[in-house]
Design a protein around this motif. Structure first.
Motif, PDB file in Angstrom:
ATOM      1  N   ARG A   1       0.826  -1.206   0.000  1.00 50.84           N
ATOM      2  CA  ARG A   1       0.000   0.000   0.000  1.00 50.84           C
ATOM      3  C   ARG A   1       0.862   1.259   0.000  1.00 50.84           C
ATOM      4  N   ALA A   2       2.018   1.203   0.653  1.00 51.43           N
ATOM      5  CA  ALA A   2       2.932   2.342   0.632  1.00 51.43           C
ATOM      6  C   ALA A   2       3.467   2.579  -0.779  1.00 51.43           C
ATOM      7  N   ALA A   3       3.813   1.496  -1.474  1.00 51.06           N
ATOM      8  CA  ALA A   3       4.328   1.624  -2.837  1.00 51.06           C
ATOM      9  C   ALA A   3       3.273   2.189  -3.783  1.00 51.06           C
ATOM     10  N   ALA A   4       2.003   1.841  -3.545  1.00 54.11           N
ATOM     11  CA  ALA A   4       0.926   2.377  -4.378  1.00 54.11           C
ATOM     12  C   ALA A   4       0.633   3.835  -4.055  1.00 54.11           C
ATOM     13  N   TRP A   5       0.940   4.243  -2.826  1.00 59.75           N
ATOM     14  CA  TRP A   5       0.649   5.611  -2.368  1.00 59.75           C
ATOM     15  C   TRP A   5       1.670   6.617  -2.881  1.00 59.75           C
ATOM     16  N   VAL A   6       2.954   6.271  -2.865  1.00 62.46           N
ATOM     17  CA  VAL A   6       3.995   7.219  -3.274  1.00 62.46           C
ATOM     18  C   VAL A   6       3.995   7.371  -4.789  1.00 62.46           C
ATOM     19  N   ALA A   7       4.642   8.428  -5.274  1.00 63.49           N
ATOM     20  CA  ALA A   7       4.712   8.661  -6.723  1.00 63.49           C
ATOM     21  C   ALA A   7       5.577   7.619  -7.413  1.00 63.49           C
ATOM     22  N   ALA A   8       6.616   7.160  -6.743  1.00 64.43           N
ATOM     23  CA  ALA A   8       7.505   6.118  -7.268  1.00 64.43           C
ATOM     24  C   ALA A   8       8.336   5.593  -6.105  1.00 64.43           C
ATOM     25  N   SER A   9       8.850   4.390  -6.265  1.00 61.97           N
ATOM     26  CA  SER A   9       9.725   3.830  -5.226  1.00 61.97           C
ATOM     27  C   SER A   9      10.724   2.884  -5.866  1.00 61.97           C
ATOM     28  N   ALA A  10      11.811   2.642  -5.150  1.00 60.25           N
ATOM     29  CA  ALA A  10      12.860   1.742  -5.639  1.00 60.25           C
ATOM     30  C   ALA A  10      13.649   1.234  -4.448  1.00 60.25           C
ATOM     31  N   VAL A  11      14.361   0.138  -4.659  1.00 58.05           N
ATOM     32  CA  VAL A  11      15.281  -0.400  -3.662  1.00 58.05           C
ATOM     33  C   VAL A  11      16.632  -0.598  -4.335  1.00 58.05           C
ATOM     34  N   GLY A  12      17.675  -0.055  -3.719  1.00 57.38           N
ATOM     35  CA  GLY A  12      19.039  -0.252  -4.201  1.00 57.38           C
ATOM     36  C   GLY A  12      19.797  -1.182  -3.273  1.00 57.38           C
ATOM     37  N   TRP A  13      20.784  -1.884  -3.806  1.00 57.86           N
ATOM     38  CA  TRP A  13      21.479  -2.929  -3.050  1.00 57.86           C
ATOM     39  C   TRP A  13      22.991  -2.746  -3.127  1.00 57.86           C
ATOM     40  N   ALA A  14      23.662  -3.179  -2.073  1.00 58.23           N
ATOM     41  CA  ALA A  14      25.111  -3.373  -2.094  1.00 58.23           C
ATOM     42  C   ALA A  14      25.385  -4.728  -1.454  1.00 58.23           C
ATOM     43  N   SER A  15      26.158  -5.531  -2.115  1.00 57.65           N
ATOM     44  CA  SER A  15      26.368  -6.919  -1.694  1.00 57.65           C
ATOM     45  C   SER A  15      27.299  -7.022  -0.495  1.00 57.65           C
ATOM     46  N   SER A  16      27.304  -8.206   0.100  1.00 54.98           N
ATOM     47  CA  SER A  16      28.231  -8.448   1.213  1.00 54.98           C
ATOM     48  C   SER A  16      29.678  -8.318   0.749  1.00 54.98           C
ATOM     49  N   ALA A  17      29.962  -8.720  -0.492  1.00 52.41           N
ATOM     50  CA  ALA A  17      31.328  -8.582  -1.017  1.00 52.41           C
ATOM     51  C   ALA A  17      31.706  -7.107  -1.139  1.00 52.41           C
ATOM     52  N   GLU A  18      30.767  -6.273  -1.558  1.00 52.43           N
ATOM     53  CA  GLU A  18      31.049  -4.840  -1.647  1.00 52.43           C
ATOM     54  C   GLU A  18      31.241  -4.229  -0.264  1.00 52.43           C
ATOM     55  N   ILE A  19      30.459  -4.685   0.697  1.00 48.29           N
ATOM     56  CA  ILE A  19      30.636  -4.207   2.069  1.00 48.29           C
ATOM     57  C   ILE A  19      32.033  -4.546   2.569  1.00 48.29           C
ATOM     58  N   ASP A  20      32.488  -5.767   2.277  1.00 47.29           N
ATOM     59  CA  ASP A  20      33.846  -6.160   2.669  1.00 47.29           C
ATOM     60  C   ASP A  20      34.897  -5.302   1.965  1.00 47.29           C
ATOM     61  N   GLU A  21      34.627  -4.952   0.722  1.00 45.74           N
ATOM     62  CA  GLU A  21      35.623  -4.243  -0.079  1.00 45.74           C
ATOM     63  C   GLU A  21      35.723  -2.767   0.285  1.00 45.74           C
ATOM     64  N   VAL A  22      34.578  -2.099   0.481  1.00 39.15           N
ATOM     65  CA  VAL A  22      34.602  -0.636   0.642  1.00 39.15           C
ATOM     66  C   VAL A  22      34.104  -0.175   2.006  1.00 39.15           C
TER      67      VAL A  22
ATOM     68  N   ILE B   1      30.923  -0.456   5.213  1.00 47.35           N
ATOM     69  CA  ILE B   1      29.462  -0.356   5.244  1.00 47.35           C
ATOM     70  C   ILE B   1      28.974   1.034   4.856  1.00 47.35           C
ATOM     71  N   ILE B   2      29.678   2.089   5.251  1.00 42.60           N
ATOM     72  CA  ILE B   2      29.192   3.436   4.948  1.00 42.60           C
ATOM     73  C   ILE B   2      29.230   3.699   3.449  1.00 42.60           C
ATOM     74  N   ARG B   3      30.337   3.368   2.789  1.00 47.19           N
ATOM     75  CA  ARG B   3      30.396   3.566   1.345  1.00 47.19           C
ATOM     76  C   ARG B   3      29.384   2.643   0.646  1.00 47.19           C
ATOM     77  N   ALA B   4      29.196   1.440   1.178  1.00 44.70           N
ATOM     78  CA  ALA B   4      28.212   0.522   0.582  1.00 44.70           C
ATOM     79  C   ALA B   4      26.800   1.092   0.676  1.00 44.70           C
ATOM     80  N   LEU B   5      26.483   1.734   1.781  1.00 41.06           N
ATOM     81  CA  LEU B   5      25.176   2.385   1.904  1.00 41.06           C
ATOM     82  C   LEU B   5      25.017   3.472   0.852  1.00 41.06           C
ATOM     83  N   GLY B   6      26.087   4.222   0.617  1.00 40.26           N
ATOM     84  CA  GLY B   6      26.037   5.246  -0.408  1.00 40.26           C
ATOM     85  C   GLY B   6      25.816   4.662  -1.789  1.00 40.26           C
ATOM     86  N   LEU B   7      26.510   3.567  -2.099  1.00 39.54           N
ATOM     87  CA  LEU B   7      26.341   2.918  -3.391  1.00 39.54           C
ATOM     88  C   LEU B   7      24.922   2.386  -3.562  1.00 39.54           C
ATOM     89  N   ALA B   8      24.382   1.776  -2.514  1.00 39.04           N
ATOM     90  CA  ALA B   8      23.018   1.263  -2.588  1.00 39.04           C
ATOM     91  C   ALA B   8      22.025   2.404  -2.811  1.00 39.04           C
TER      92      ALA B   8
END
Length: 219
Positions: free
Chosen positions: A73-94, A96-103
């Protein structure tokens, strides 16, 4: 104790100066396994005048059996929505903070692919730290807001949409590696998860750079 419903007060104020509000919130930051996810939810002037969906809260405050319905219902209410991801390998590499930015940037890129122009928006980010700009979000208007996921309906929408998406992914990963019981613990440091790590070691989905064996129980 009754938890107050999130409002659109801040969003309406920001929409006097910006064409859009994009709220971002992360899920899975403290997990031992699996990706981190960042939800992004767009509010425009017409949506800011609509009633907030019943039951919408920060995802941690929505009972698990109700989350999928609330997220839908939240997705239907907002104008648009999306989910971005950063993998566990990326978290290890860069980290957690940079991974959050990438996601976050990946969620915004998804919105852009659907016609949203992030540069026209103010991006409100739950918390007190802007991790989007240092990851490459130049030209964006980013404003961290403490407790945005509790107080701002747009951030609550981003939170629950991301939570349901990540929980669904962790349940799929459970089918691949059932020993860790990710369908229940979703990759967090529950006692059963830590016991499985002691017995089986870490998998390719674990954040190997973290001190997993001694991780505290987070719920």
């Amino acid at each position: 104790m009754t938890v107050a419903e999130p409002k659109l007060t801040l969003e309406r104020r920001l929409l006097r100066e910006h064409a859009l509000v994009i709220a971002c919130d992360e899920v899975g930051r403290g997990a031992l396994a699996g990706p981190v996810a960042v939800g992004a939810a767009v509010i425009d002037a017409p949506r800011s005048r609509k009633r907030v969906p019943a039951g919408l809260r920060d995802s941690k405050l929505v009972p698990e059996p109700k989350r999928a319905d609330v997220a839908s219902r939240a997705a239907a209410w907002v104008a648009a929505s999306a989910v971005g991801w950063a993998s566990s390998a990326e978290i290890d590499e860069v980290g957690i903070i940079r991974a959050l930015g990438l996601a976050s940037l990946r969620a915004l890129a998804d919105l852009r692919a659907h016609g949203v122009v992030p540069e026209d928006a103010i991006v409100i980010l739950d918390g007190n730290h802007d991790y989007i700009t240092p990851a490459g979000g130049w030209g964006l208007h980013v404003r961290p807001i403490i407790k945005a996921d509790r107080d701002c309906a747009s951030a609550s929408a981003a939170s629950v949409i991301a939570k349901v998406a990540r929980d669904r992914l962790m349940t799929e990963l459970h089918d691949e590696l059932p020993a860790y019981n990710w369908a229940r613990n979703k990759g967090y440091a529950s006692p059963d998860h830590r016991e499985a790590i002691r017995e089986h070691g870490i998998s390719r989905h674990h954040r190997a750079s973290w001190s997993i064996a001694d991780a505290p129980t987070l719920f």
